[in-house]
Design a protein around this motif. Sequence first.
Motif, PDB file in Angstrom:
ATOM      1  N   UNK A 231       0.830  -1.208   0.000  1.00  0.00           N
ATOM      2  CA  UNK A 231       0.000   0.000   0.000  1.00  0.00           C
ATOM      3  C   UNK A 231       0.860   1.252   0.000  1.00  0.00           C
ATOM      4  N   UNK A 232       1.929   1.245   0.797  1.00  0.00           N
ATOM      5  CA  UNK A 232       2.832   2.394   0.829  1.00  0.00           C
ATOM      6  C   UNK A 232       3.512   2.574  -0.524  1.00  0.00           C
TER       7      UNK A 232
ATOM      8  N   UNK B 131       2.753  10.734  -3.256  1.00  0.00           N
ATOM      9  CA  UNK B 131       2.660  11.222  -1.879  1.00  0.00           C
ATOM     10  C   UNK B 131       4.018  11.214  -1.192  1.00  0.00           C
ATOM     11  N   UNK B 132       4.261  12.236  -0.366  1.00  0.00           N
ATOM     12  CA  UNK B 132       5.466  12.241   0.460  1.00  0.00           C
ATOM     13  C   UNK B 132       5.178  11.496   1.765  1.00  0.00           C
TER      14      UNK B 132
ATOM     15  N   UNK C  49      -0.705  10.463   6.749  1.00  0.00           N
ATOM     16  CA  UNK C  49      -2.082  10.941   6.908  1.00  0.00           C
ATOM     17  C   UNK C  49      -3.078   9.993   6.260  1.00  0.00           C
ATOM     18  N   UNK C  50      -2.725   9.453   5.105  1.00  0.00           N
ATOM     19  CA  UNK C  50      -3.636   8.561   4.385  1.00  0.00           C
ATOM     20  C   UNK C  50      -3.854   7.245   5.120  1.00  0.00           C
ATOM     21  N   UNK C  51      -2.819   6.768   5.811  1.00  0.00           N
ATOM     22  CA  UNK C  51      -2.898   5.462   6.461  1.00  0.00           C
ATOM     23  C   UNK C  51      -3.093   5.543   7.970  1.00  0.00           C
TER      24      UNK C  51
ATOM     25  N   UNK D 290       6.092   5.343   8.933  1.00  0.00           N
ATOM     26  CA  UNK D 290       6.137   5.305   7.470  1.00  0.00           C
ATOM     27  C   UNK D 290       7.579   5.203   6.996  1.00  0.00           C
ATOM     28  N   UNK D 291       8.477   5.974   7.602  1.00  0.00           N
ATOM     29  CA  UNK D 291       9.895   5.912   7.219  1.00  0.00           C
ATOM     30  C   UNK D 291      10.451   4.514   7.418  1.00  0.00           C
ATOM     31  N   UNK D 292      10.082   3.863   8.516  1.00  0.00           N
ATOM     32  CA  UNK D 292      10.559   2.504   8.768  1.00  0.00           C
ATOM     33  C   UNK D 292      10.052   1.533   7.702  1.00  0.00           C
ATOM     34  N   UNK D 293       8.771   1.672   7.341  1.00  0.00           N
ATOM     35  CA  UNK D 293       8.208   0.820   6.289  1.00  0.00           C
ATOM     36  C   UNK D 293       8.915   1.050   4.954  1.00  0.00           C
ATOM     37  N   UNK D 294       9.203   2.309   4.657  1.00  0.00           N
ATOM     38  CA  UNK D 294       9.849   2.632   3.388  1.00  0.00           C
ATOM     39  C   UNK D 294      11.264   2.070   3.337  1.00  0.00           C
ATOM     40  N   UNK D 295      11.969   2.112   4.455  1.00  0.00           N
ATOM     41  CA  UNK D 295      13.306   1.527   4.495  1.00  0.00           C
ATOM     42  C   UNK D 295      13.263   0.042   4.148  1.00  0.00           C
TER      43      UNK D 295
END
Length: 224
Positions: free
Chosen positions: A163-164, A172-173, A179-181, A188-193
């Motif tokens: 989803x991210x 989206x940044x 905000x969306x989730x 979010x940063x951890x998920x993106x990593x």
Amino acid sequence: MIRVLIADDQPLVRRGLALILAPEPEVEVVGEAGDGAEAVALARELRPDVVVMDIRMPVLDGVGATAALSEALPDCRVLALSTFDMDEYVVAALRAGACGFLPKDTSPEELLAAVRTVHTGEAAVAPRLLTRLISTYVRTPRPAATPPPAGPAAQDLTPREQEIWRLIAGGLDNAGIAAALGLSVSTVKNHITGLFTKLTVRDRAQAVIAAYESGLVTPTPPTP
């Protein structure tokens, strides 16, 4: 301090770039290279934080040099420059591992901002090039008879990571994704990593390309 190596086959261009970058108090120009092979060799020796890399050079072009640096010095960020802003050059440079791509007619202020941005690990692509890049991947419909590929990297992602990934491809940044989730920005940063590690991509630009090429995101047909 941001240590910068400049790679361009034209001495006048190298000097001009150095004159733009060197006066900045947080920037140190540590060397200049006249071709891609020399850029890779000097980067191994000087360990710059950012390489400002011309795409079209003799001996080894900027795309090949970027790929070599991505493998040998993964912490070194490449900001690609080109007189030619054709889509294939942008995509090739980003696929090779560049964190940014600017046309050579960009302003000194935009160049400095891009150097700072790629130094943080974020992507910096000139707006006119990014618009064309997104248009190429988002608005060009995939042939109906060809099902979108499901690469192994996409299959390894958790539902949250997928989803991210979709939201990143949508532009989206981190704050927008949070905000969306309903998540914190740090989460979010951890998920993106983790997402980037699984996809073996370095930044958002590469993640957007991978999203459309993997078929995770369905291209939107062009508006009549």
